[in-house]
Design a protein around this motif. Structure first.
Motif, PDB file in Angstrom:
ATOM      1  N   ALA A 113       0.813  -1.214   0.000  1.00 46.87           N
ATOM      2  CA  ALA A 113       0.000   0.000   0.000  1.00 46.87           C
ATOM      3  C   ALA A 113       0.848   1.267   0.000  1.00 46.87           C
ATOM      4  N   GLY A 114       2.171   1.122   0.036  1.00 47.68           N
ATOM      5  CA  GLY A 114       3.059   2.274  -0.035  1.00 47.68           C
ATOM      6  C   GLY A 114       3.505   2.825   1.300  1.00 47.68           C
ATOM      7  N   LEU A 115       3.197   2.135   2.409  1.00 45.73           N
ATOM      8  CA  LEU A 115       3.628   2.609   3.721  1.00 45.73           C
ATOM      9  C   LEU A 115       5.066   2.197   3.987  1.00 45.73           C
ATOM     10  N   ASP A 116       5.814   3.046   4.704  1.00 42.48           N
ATOM     11  CA  ASP A 116       7.093   2.642   5.261  1.00 42.48           C
ATOM     12  C   ASP A 116       6.824   1.751   6.464  1.00 42.48           C
ATOM     13  N   VAL A 117       7.717   0.802   6.687  1.00 38.87           N
ATOM     14  CA  VAL A 117       7.436  -0.234   7.678  1.00 38.87           C
ATOM     15  C   VAL A 117       8.607  -0.395   8.640  1.00 38.87           C
ATOM     16  N   GLY A 118       8.257  -0.623   9.918  1.00 40.21           N
ATOM     17  CA  GLY A 118       9.195  -1.060  10.938  1.00 40.21           C
ATOM     18  C   GLY A 118       8.581  -2.226  11.688  1.00 40.21           C
ATOM     19  N   VAL A 119       9.333  -2.811  12.602  1.00 41.10           N
ATOM     20  CA  VAL A 119       8.917  -4.032  13.293  1.00 41.10           C
ATOM     21  C   VAL A 119       9.191  -3.881  14.780  1.00 41.10           C
ATOM     22  N   TYR A 120       8.335  -4.498  15.601  1.00 40.85           N
ATOM     23  CA  TYR A 120       8.639  -4.556  17.029  1.00 40.85           C
ATOM     24  C   TYR A 120       8.385  -5.955  17.562  1.00 40.85           C
ATOM     25  N   PHE A 121       9.075  -6.271  18.659  1.00 40.46           N
ATOM     26  CA  PHE A 121       8.904  -7.565  19.324  1.00 40.46           C
ATOM     27  C   PHE A 121       8.573  -7.312  20.781  1.00 40.46           C
ATOM     28  N   PHE A 122       7.487  -7.926  21.251  1.00 34.83           N
ATOM     29  CA  PHE A 122       7.059  -7.789  22.648  1.00 34.83           C
ATOM     30  C   PHE A 122       7.853  -8.784  23.490  1.00 34.83           C
ATOM     31  N   SER A 123       8.842  -8.269  24.201  1.00 34.02           N
ATOM     32  CA  SER A 123       9.773  -9.111  24.936  1.00 34.02           C
ATOM     33  C   SER A 123       9.338  -9.323  26.381  1.00 34.02           C
ATOM     34  N   GLN A 124       9.638 -10.507  26.872  1.00 38.23           N
ATOM     35  CA  GLN A 124       9.612 -10.771  28.308  1.00 38.23           C
ATOM     36  C   GLN A 124      10.894 -11.507  28.683  1.00 38.23           C
ATOM     37  N   ALA A 125      11.973 -11.160  28.004  1.00 38.66           N
ATOM     38  CA  ALA A 125      13.263 -11.789  28.262  1.00 38.66           C
ATOM     39  C   ALA A 125      13.739 -11.488  29.675  1.00 38.66           C
ATOM     40  N   ILE A 126      14.365 -12.476  30.298  1.00 38.18           N
ATOM     41  CA  ILE A 126      14.929 -12.277  31.639  1.00 38.18           C
ATOM     42  C   ILE A 126      16.436 -12.502  31.658  1.00 38.18           C
ATOM     43  N   THR A 127      17.019 -12.827  30.493  1.00 40.16           N
ATOM     44  CA  THR A 127      18.461 -12.970  30.363  1.00 40.16           C
ATOM     45  C   THR A 127      18.887 -12.395  29.018  1.00 40.16           C
ATOM     46  N   THR A 128      20.173 -12.109  28.887  1.00 45.59           N
ATOM     47  CA  THR A 128      20.672 -11.626  27.601  1.00 45.59           C
ATOM     48  C   THR A 128      20.600 -12.721  26.539  1.00 45.59           C
ATOM     49  N   ASP A 129      20.741 -13.980  26.938  1.00 42.19           N
ATOM     50  CA  ASP A 129      20.596 -15.077  25.974  1.00 42.19           C
ATOM     51  C   ASP A 129      19.185 -15.103  25.391  1.00 42.19           C
TER      52      ASP A 129
END
Length: 293
Positions: free
Chosen positions: A144-160
Motif C-alpha cells: 500500500a506504499g507505507l514505510d514499515v518497521g517491526v517490534y517484538f514484545f519481549s519478556q526476556a529475563i536474560t541476555t541469551d
C-alpha cells in the motif's frame, strides 16, 4: 427527644448511600485505568499498556539529548500532526489484535508508516510466539506504499533470551529491507510473571543485547518505553545511539529527553481497521529502505 423517621425517608437515605458507593467504585476503576493503563493478562495475547498519565519525576541525565520538539502540535481530524523544525509522519502500530486490515484504506486515510509486531514471549512459561498476522501485515502495508518497521514484545529475563528473540525476528524478516527500525518492546505485566523483580541494569543489558543482534544483521534497532521506563528502568544513556519510541498520552509530550517516534494514543480510529489502534508520529527523515545504512 425521639427522632421519628418514616419509611419513605429511610428508603431515600438507603438509595443515596447505594448510589454513592457505586460512584466511588466507578471512580476507583477509572483512577486505576488512568494511572496504570492497559496490561497484558493473557499468556498468548499480550497487549501493550498505556503510558502512565501522571509524569514520574524526571532525573537529570548529563550527556543525554533533551526533548527538542516545540509546542507546534495540532489535531487534524483523527491524527495529531507536528508543524515544527523537522518533518513528521503519521503512523500506527498493529498486531494480531487488529485482525485483518485493509491496508489500501489505511494508506488512503493518510497513514504513512506502520510498526508491525513480529511476535512475543509469554510472561509465564516464556515461550516464543510469532504474530499470526505478521507476514500479512508486512506485505499489505508495504504494497500500500507505507514505510514499515517491526517490534517484538519481549519478556526476556536474560541476555541469551534477548538474543534468541532478536534471532527470531531476523529469521522472520528473511533479509527484508525496512525503512523503520526493529524495536525492543519490554513492559511490565500486571500479573504473576516470570519477569517480576527485573532490575534496571539487567533490563538495559537485555535491551542492549537485542539491539546489537539486530544491528549486526544490518538493521537499525531501538527501544519502546513509557515515561516511567524511560526515567526509572532503562539506562537511556547507554542506549542513546538507538531509536527511542516513546509512549506518552499527553499532547504535547512532556518527556524530558529526545525521541524519534511518539505513540500518543491507543484508541485511534482509522479506516480499514475494525478495532481501536495505536497512533504515532515519527520525526525526521526515514526514507531509506536499504537495511545496510
Amino acid at each position: 427527644m425521639k427522632l421519628k423517621v418514616n419509611k419513605h425517608t429511610l428508603a431515600l437515605v438507603v438509595w443515596i448511600v447505594a448510589i454513592a458507593a457505586l460512584l466511588a467504585g466507578i471512580a476507583a476503576v477509572i483512577l486505576r485505568v488512568v494511572r496504570y493503563g492497559r496490561s497484558a493478562t493473557v499468556e498468548t495475547a499480550p497487549e501493550p499498556p498505556a503510558a502512565v498519565e501522571v509524569e514520574p519525576e524526571s532525573p537529570y541525565i548529563e550527556g543525554l539529548a533533551r526533548n527538542v520538539y516545540d509546542g507546534n502540535f495540532y489535531q487534524d481530524g483523527a491524527f495529531v500532526r507536528y508543524d515544527g523544525y523537522t518533518p513528521s509522519h503519521v503512523g500506527i502500530d498493529v498486531s494480531a489484535h487488529q485482525g485483518r486490515i485493509d491496508w489500501t484504506q489505511v494508506a488512503q486515510a493518510g497513514v504513512e508508516f506502520a510498526m508491525i509486531r513480529a511476535g512475543y514471549r509469554g510472561y509465564t512459561q516464556g515461550d516464543l510466539e510469532q504474530d499470526a498476522y505478521f507476514a500479512q501485515n508486512l506485505d499489505g502495508a508495504s504494497a500500500a506504499g507505507l514505510d514499515v518497521g517491526v517490534y517484538f514484545f519481549s519478556q526476556a529475563i536474560t541476555t541469551d533470551e534477548a538474543a534468541e528473540e532478536a534471532e527470531l525476528v531476523l529469521s522472520m524478516l528473511e533479509g527484508r529491507t525496512l525503512a523503520y527500525p526493529v524495536i525492543f518492546d519490554w513492559e511490565d505485566i500486571e500479573a504473576d510473571a516470570r519477569t517480576d523483580g527485573m532490575t534496571s541494569p539487567l533490563l538495559t543489558d537485555i535491551a542492549e543485547t537485542f539491539c546489537k543482534t539486530i544491528e549486526d544483521a544490518g538493521y537499525r534497532a531501538g527501544i519502546y518505553f513509557n515515561q516511567r521506563f524511560g526515567y526509572q528502568e532503562f539506562d537511556l544513556l547507554r542506549l542513546q545511539d538507538r531509536t527511542f519510541w516513546l509512549a506518552e498520552y499527553n499532547i504535547p509530550p512532556t518527556f524530558d529527553y529526545n525521541f524519534q517516534i511518539w505513540q500518543y494514543a491507543n484508541d485511534g480510529t482509522v479506516s480499514g481497521i475494525d478495532t481501536p489502534v495505536d497512533l504515532n508520529l515519527s520525526f525526521g527523515d526515514w526514507g531509506t529502505t536499504d537495511k545496510t545504512e
